[in-house]
Design a protein around this motif. Structure first.
Motif, PDB file in Angstrom:
ATOM      1  N   ALA A   1       0.849  -1.221  -0.123  1.00 52.48           N
ATOM      2  CA  ALA A   1       0.066  -0.030   0.126  1.00 52.48           C
ATOM      3  C   ALA A   1       0.775   1.306   0.008  1.00 52.48           C
ATOM      4  N   PHE A   2       1.952   1.188   0.841  1.00 52.91           N
ATOM      5  CA  PHE A   2       2.837   2.386   1.066  1.00 52.91           C
ATOM      6  C   PHE A   2       3.607   2.513  -0.352  1.00 52.91           C
ATOM      7  N   ALA A   3       3.957   1.555  -0.983  1.00 57.47           N
ATOM      8  CA  ALA A   3       4.837   1.558  -2.085  1.00 57.47           C
ATOM      9  C   ALA A   3       4.037   1.835  -3.338  1.00 57.47           C
ATOM     10  N   THR A   4       2.965   1.411  -3.448  1.00 55.80           N
ATOM     11  CA  THR A   4       1.897   2.214  -4.468  1.00 55.80           C
ATOM     12  C   THR A   4       1.608   3.620  -4.470  1.00 55.80           C
ATOM     13  N   ALA A   5       1.777   4.306  -2.997  1.00 62.13           N
ATOM     14  CA  ALA A   5       1.725   5.409  -2.949  1.00 62.13           C
ATOM     15  C   ALA A   5       3.068   6.235  -3.159  1.00 62.13           C
ATOM     16  N   GLY A   6       4.096   5.575  -3.428  1.00 61.95           N
ATOM     17  CA  GLY A   6       5.410   6.210  -3.514  1.00 61.95           C
ATOM     18  C   GLY A   6       5.933   6.478  -2.330  1.00 61.95           C
TER      19      GLY A   6
ATOM     20  N   LEU B   1      -3.814   5.614   4.941  1.00 63.87           N
ATOM     21  CA  LEU B   1      -2.600   6.286   5.822  1.00 63.87           C
ATOM     22  C   LEU B   1      -1.656   6.672   4.609  1.00 63.87           C
ATOM     23  N   ALA B   2      -1.252   5.586   3.874  1.00 64.91           N
ATOM     24  CA  ALA B   2      -0.271   5.827   2.854  1.00 64.91           C
ATOM     25  C   ALA B   2      -0.482   7.347   2.130  1.00 64.91           C
ATOM     26  N   HIS B   3      -1.834   7.553   1.798  1.00 62.08           N
ATOM     27  CA  HIS B   3      -2.012   8.804   1.152  1.00 62.08           C
ATOM     28  C   HIS B   3      -2.773   9.808   2.016  1.00 62.08           C
ATOM     29  N   GLY B   4      -2.436   9.877   3.238  1.00 57.08           N
ATOM     30  CA  GLY B   4      -2.686  10.787   4.387  1.00 57.08           C
ATOM     31  C   GLY B   4      -2.049  11.965   4.423  1.00 57.08           C
ATOM     32  N   GLU B   5      -2.432  12.770   5.308  1.00 58.89           N
ATOM     33  CA  GLU B   5      -1.924  14.028   5.999  1.00 58.89           C
ATOM     34  C   GLU B   5      -1.369  14.286   7.158  1.00 58.89           C
TER      35      GLU B   5
END
Length: 296
Positions: A29-34, A114-118
């Protein structure tokens, strides 16, 4: 942003065995979000050591996967580290996870959120200098937690039965507590069946609309006869406690509670603590940087 993610292998959502390869799910999930994320599945007995290492690590953000108690422990280790903190709510109650706005009880969806969070700031509450994130209860509340530890049942509907047994035993066993309380310098006396301190104001549904008010809220359950205690307990479970007159709520920034007992049991963020008295509650506004879902 360099991210370290520590997953408690015994967290409720993982220990049940319903999720295979949780570390892989989160890492993807985090890798996909870079995002550059290092993910590890950690045994509870090793978690403290890993959190200490995280303090000195190169990672800017440290995320803990677990329940309310796991994250409360992480706060104690990392609150003053200068790192951005995060939570993947994988426990039983997940009070903080709900308040942070996580979209579902699905690890992949939560990790993606969370990977695309703020990053936003939330308050930090403490008891005698020890951080907590949601609530701390004395009397009835700590009795429920202690009884739950004694009545855990590994049978169908075991959790529900355990909760109901714990509530009933706590209603019938808990006695009145005499307290001298100071709220922002104003003194009062209370003879109560229970006291609950929450970080920020909490609603009927046990959700907090804000995590950055810079306020504590003290809730006193004053009923001492059995019928009144049972009524208050039912109102708490049903979420109707603000509608009745069983519980008095007071807002303050600092709360001191003095009792005749030298030490007292507290239910803090789903865990049992034994603390010396007096109890000093404080809150620091916008103290912690948290990585949260954008929907929050």
């Amino acid at each position: 942003m360099s991210v370290l993610i520590l997953l408690n292998s015994r967290a409720g959502a993982l220990y049940s065995g319903g999720i295979t390869d949780p570390a892989g799910i989160v890492e993807r999930a985090f890798a996909t979000a870079g995002q550059d994320a290092e993910v590890a599945l950690i045994e509870p007995k090793e978690l403290d050591q890993e959190l200490e290492r995280a303090r000195e690590s190169r990672h800017e953000t440290v995320i803990v996967g677990g329940g309310d108690g796991t994250f409360s422990n992480a706060l104690g280790k990392l609150a003053d580290s200068g790192k951005t903190l995060g939570l993947l709510p994988l426990g039983t109650m997940n009070l903080l996870g709900r308040d942070l706005g996580f979209p579902a009880d699905d690890l992949e969806i939560m990790a993606e959120a969370l990977a695309h969070g703020e990053v936003r700031k939330i308050d930090l509450a403490t008891i005698n200098g020890r951080p907590f994130h949601t609530l701390a209860g004395i009397g009835y509340f700590s009795r429920v937690a202690r009884n739950r530890e004694r009545t855990r049942l590994s049978i169908p509907l075991g959790r529900l039965i355990s909760v109901m047994l714990s509530v009933w035993r706590s209603v019938t066993q808990t006695g009145r507590i005499s307290m001298d309380i100071t709220l922002d310098g104003k003194e009062m006396q209370a003879h109560a069946y229970a006291a609950l301190v929450t970080s920020n104001r909490i609603g009927n549904d046990w959700r907090r609309p804000h995590l950055d008010e810079g306020l504590l809220e003290l809730h006193l359950m004053r009923q001492t006869h059995l019928a009144g205690r049972a009524k208050a307990g039912l109102e708490l479970i049903s979420g109707r406690w603000r509608e009745g007159d069983s519980i008095e709520s007071i807002v303050a920034k600092e709360i001191d509670i003095r009792m005749s007992r030298p030490r007292v049991w507290l239910a803090v963020d789903g865990e049992l603590w034994r603390e010396p008295t007096p109890l000093h509650f404080r809150i620091e506004k916008a103290k912690i940087s948290m990585l949260t879902p954008r929907s929050a």
